[in-house]
Design a protein around this motif. Structure first.
Motif, PDB file in Angstrom:
ATOM      1  N   SER A   1       7.516   1.973  -5.081  1.00  0.00           N
ATOM      2  CA  SER A   1       7.852   3.426  -3.895  1.00  0.00           C
ATOM      3  C   SER A   1       7.844   4.578  -3.826  1.00  0.00           C
ATOM      4  O   SER A   1       7.739   5.432  -3.260  1.00  0.00           O
TER       5      SER A   1
ATOM      6  N   ASP B   1       3.444  -6.072  -0.027  1.00  0.00           N
ATOM      7  CA  ASP B   1       4.008  -5.886  -0.969  1.00  0.00           C
ATOM      8  C   ASP B   1       3.159  -6.744  -1.970  1.00  0.00           C
ATOM      9  O   ASP B   1       3.267  -5.814  -3.384  1.00  0.00           O
TER      10      ASP B   1
ATOM     11  N   HIS C   1      -6.155   4.812   3.425  1.00  0.00           N
ATOM     12  CA  HIS C   1      -5.888   3.582   1.848  1.00  0.00           C
ATOM     13  C   HIS C   1      -7.245   2.770   1.612  1.00  0.00           C
ATOM     14  O   HIS C   1      -7.197   1.650   1.979  1.00  0.00           O
TER      15      HIS C   1
ATOM     16  N   ILE D   1       0.776  -2.998  -2.533  1.00  0.00           N
ATOM     17  CA  ILE D   1       0.746  -2.452  -3.153  1.00  0.00           C
ATOM     18  C   ILE D   1       0.816  -2.048  -4.344  1.00  0.00           C
ATOM     19  O   ILE D   1       1.028  -1.877  -5.110  1.00  0.00           O
TER      20      ILE D   1
ATOM     21  N   LEU E   1      -0.379  -1.282   2.846  1.00  0.00           N
ATOM     22  CA  LEU E   1       0.416  -0.341   1.454  1.00  0.00           C
ATOM     23  C   LEU E   1       1.908  -1.219   1.513  1.00  0.00           C
ATOM     24  O   LEU E   1       3.289  -0.636   1.628  1.00  0.00           O
ATOM     25  N   THR E   2       1.906  -1.680   3.257  1.00  0.00           N
ATOM     26  CA  THR E   2       3.584  -1.983   3.909  1.00  0.00           C
ATOM     27  C   THR E   2       3.596  -3.254   3.416  1.00  0.00           C
ATOM     28  O   THR E   2       4.510  -3.837   2.943  1.00  0.00           O
TER      29      THR E   2
ATOM     30  N   ARG F   1       4.424   3.896  -2.004  1.00  0.00           N
ATOM     31  CA  ARG F   1       5.145   4.937  -0.951  1.00  0.00           C
ATOM     32  C   ARG F   1       5.045   5.760  -0.303  1.00  0.00           C
ATOM     33  O   ARG F   1       4.577   6.537   1.227  1.00  0.00           O
TER      34      ARG F   1
ATOM     35  N   MET G   1       2.760   7.324   2.648  1.00  0.00           N
ATOM     36  CA  MET G   1       3.046   6.779   4.177  1.00  0.00           C
ATOM     37  C   MET G   1       3.791   7.742   4.996  1.00  0.00           C
ATOM     38  O   MET G   1       4.979   7.533   4.893  1.00  0.00           O
TER      39      MET G   1
ATOM     40  N   GLU H   1      15.323   3.682  -1.743  1.00  0.00           N
ATOM     41  CA  GLU H   1      14.505   3.000  -1.440  1.00  0.00           C
ATOM     42  C   GLU H   1      14.995   1.523  -1.081  1.00  0.00           C
ATOM     43  O   GLU H   1      15.807   1.515  -2.344  1.00  0.00           O
TER      44      GLU H   1
END
Ligand code: YNC
Length: 399
Positions: A82, A53, A98, A56, A50-51, A85, A89, A267
């Motif tokens: 956003s 782009d 995940h 996600i 999920l880090t 995340r 996270m 964010e």
């Protein structure tokens, strides 16, 4: 008949009366399979990053097309990257929680399930749980018993980290809810809610009457109200802890978690996810409230694509701590605070403010013109027996 759920360590319907609270099944890591169960031909397990782009975005697109809808399929949650995340996270998050399923040939993400660790206080005990969320399966793969496979996989990954309890919510009834809440909605932009089919026009009313009914002043009224800043963290945490001591099931946030869940930040996308306000009187924080944002897609409407929805999050007030049995004083205070929350949410262009029948919400829902919705939310614990917790609506009858 709950073919899957009857095989799981969850309480059964029909178990009534006060029972001893605690885990239902005890295991050790040695009992836990080291590899995931195989999927049907053509699909494979993946861990989503999920880090990234791109990844996600894939989760976002799966959920945007296939996540929770209302019963009439008019609206579907549209969690932004956003917010995803922020939700997945939080402090202590693990990449391996995940969990995705891809079609091997097309590489398309077709199913997803996630968890975050949460330290939960249930009555006077503390349990570390995996809070499971965002279970979703592509519409073309429904009804094929993939859900049990996803649930067993997130359970296995939790168990390998020596997490044996789960916390989750669902709109459907499963064995067996710890608590059941109803959704309440407070129109902020009635005209738009009417146009998308969310708010009906009551018989004998006219649109302009409804607009007037839900009108709000421009400015907030509570003296000392301001946006929470990082420097307020300890005061807010302290207030949160002391205020929520009155409830039976509450996350026990660390300082890092409280920072994550409460401190308003912009964010990288330029979006804001959570709004928290404090009341400062003579240098002391006496109250706080927070709300977060989730859009919903409007399905098949010519004029509007999304509605912006604010969700009531946590709040606390010294009034309720000082005089726990003085409901009238707390009622007065919460109504002042929540009225200001509505004004602020309106200023940030939210269309509707949602709240559940939990915490002390029964003290303000009616006065603040929230109306009961069709939706229910059931709260569940996995591998733990807890005697049922009655919701705020039940408590209201005791006032
Ligand atoms: C649900 N929401 O009862 P039985 S909430 C749990 N939560 O099993 P199939 C569910 N179980 O009755 P489909 C469930 N929905 O035979 C269905 N089930 O025992 C059960 N919707 O499986 C159901 N997201 O794959 C039945 O069903 C079995 O293809 C049937 O898929 C269901 O995130 C679903 O609403 C919901 O994407 C994935 O309809 C699909 O119909 C879908 O044939 C739209 O499954 C999105 C949606 C659910 C949102 C959520 C919380 C999930 C919690 C899961 C449980 C976690 C337990 C704790 C584990 C960690 C433990 C540790 C340690």
């Amino acid at each position: 008949s709950y073919k899957f759920w009857q095989t799981q360590p969850v309480p059964r319907f029909g178990e009534e009366g006060q029972l001893e609270e605690g885990p239902l099944r005890t295991q050790t890591v040695d009992d836990v399979p080291k590899e995931p169960a195989p999927l049907v031909d053509g699909f494979e397990w993946v861990t989503m990053d999920l880090t990234s782009d791109d990844e996600i975005k894939e989760v976002y697109e799966l959920l945007n097309g296939h996540y929770v809808e209302d019963d009439e399929a008019m609206f579907r949650f549209n969690y932004s990257p956003s917010i995803l995340r922020w939700s997945m996270m939080s402090p202590g998050w693990k990449k391996e929680y995940h969990v995705g399923v891809r079609a091997i040939q097309s590489r398309k993400l077709v199913a997803f399930i996630s968890a975050i660790p949460v330290n939960l206080r249930v009555r006077n005990k503390h349990i570390i749980c995996s809070e499971v969320n965002f279970l979703s399966i592509h519409k073309k793969l429904r009804g094929k018993r993939l859900t049990p496979v996803l649930i067993k996989e997130i359970t296995r990954r939790s168990n390998l980290n020596e997490i044996w309890q789960g916390l989750y919510t669902a709109g459907i009834v499963l064995p067996k809810p710890v608590s059941t809440c109803r959704y309440y909605h407070r129109a902020l932009n009635w005209q738009k809610l009417y146009e998308v089919g969310f708010s009906p026009l009551p018989p004998n009313s006219k649109p302009q009457y409804q607009v007037r009914k839900y009108a709000l002043p421009e400015s907030t009224a509570t003296k000392g109200l301001r946006a929470m800043e990082e420097k307020d963290l300890d005061a807010v945490m302290d207030l949160y802890k002391r205020y929520t001591a009155r409830y039976d099931m509450v996350p026990d946030y660390s300082r890092e978690e409280a920072y994550h869940w409460f401190v308003p930040k912009i964010e990288p996308s330029g979006e804001q996810v959570v709004w928290t306000y404090v009341v400062e009187e003579n240098g002391k924080i006496t109250d706080f409230f927070s709300f977060f944002s989730i859009e919903s897609s409007v399905i098949g409407n010519a004029k509007h694509n999304v509605i912006k929805v604010a969700y009531m999050f946590y709040y606390g007030s010294e009034v309720g701590i000082r005089e726990p049995s003085d409901k009238p004083a707390l009622k007065l205070r919460l109504n002042e605070l929540i009225h200001d929350a509505l004004i602020l949410a309106k200023r940030f262009k939210f269309d509707v403010f949602n709240a559940l029948s939990l915490m002390d919400n029964a003290l303000f829902l009616e006065q603040q013109k929230f109306g009961g919705g069709d939706g229910q939310l059931h709260y569940y614990l996995f591998n733990y027996r807890l005697n049922p917790i009655s919701g705020g609506v039940d408590r209201k009858n005791q006032l």
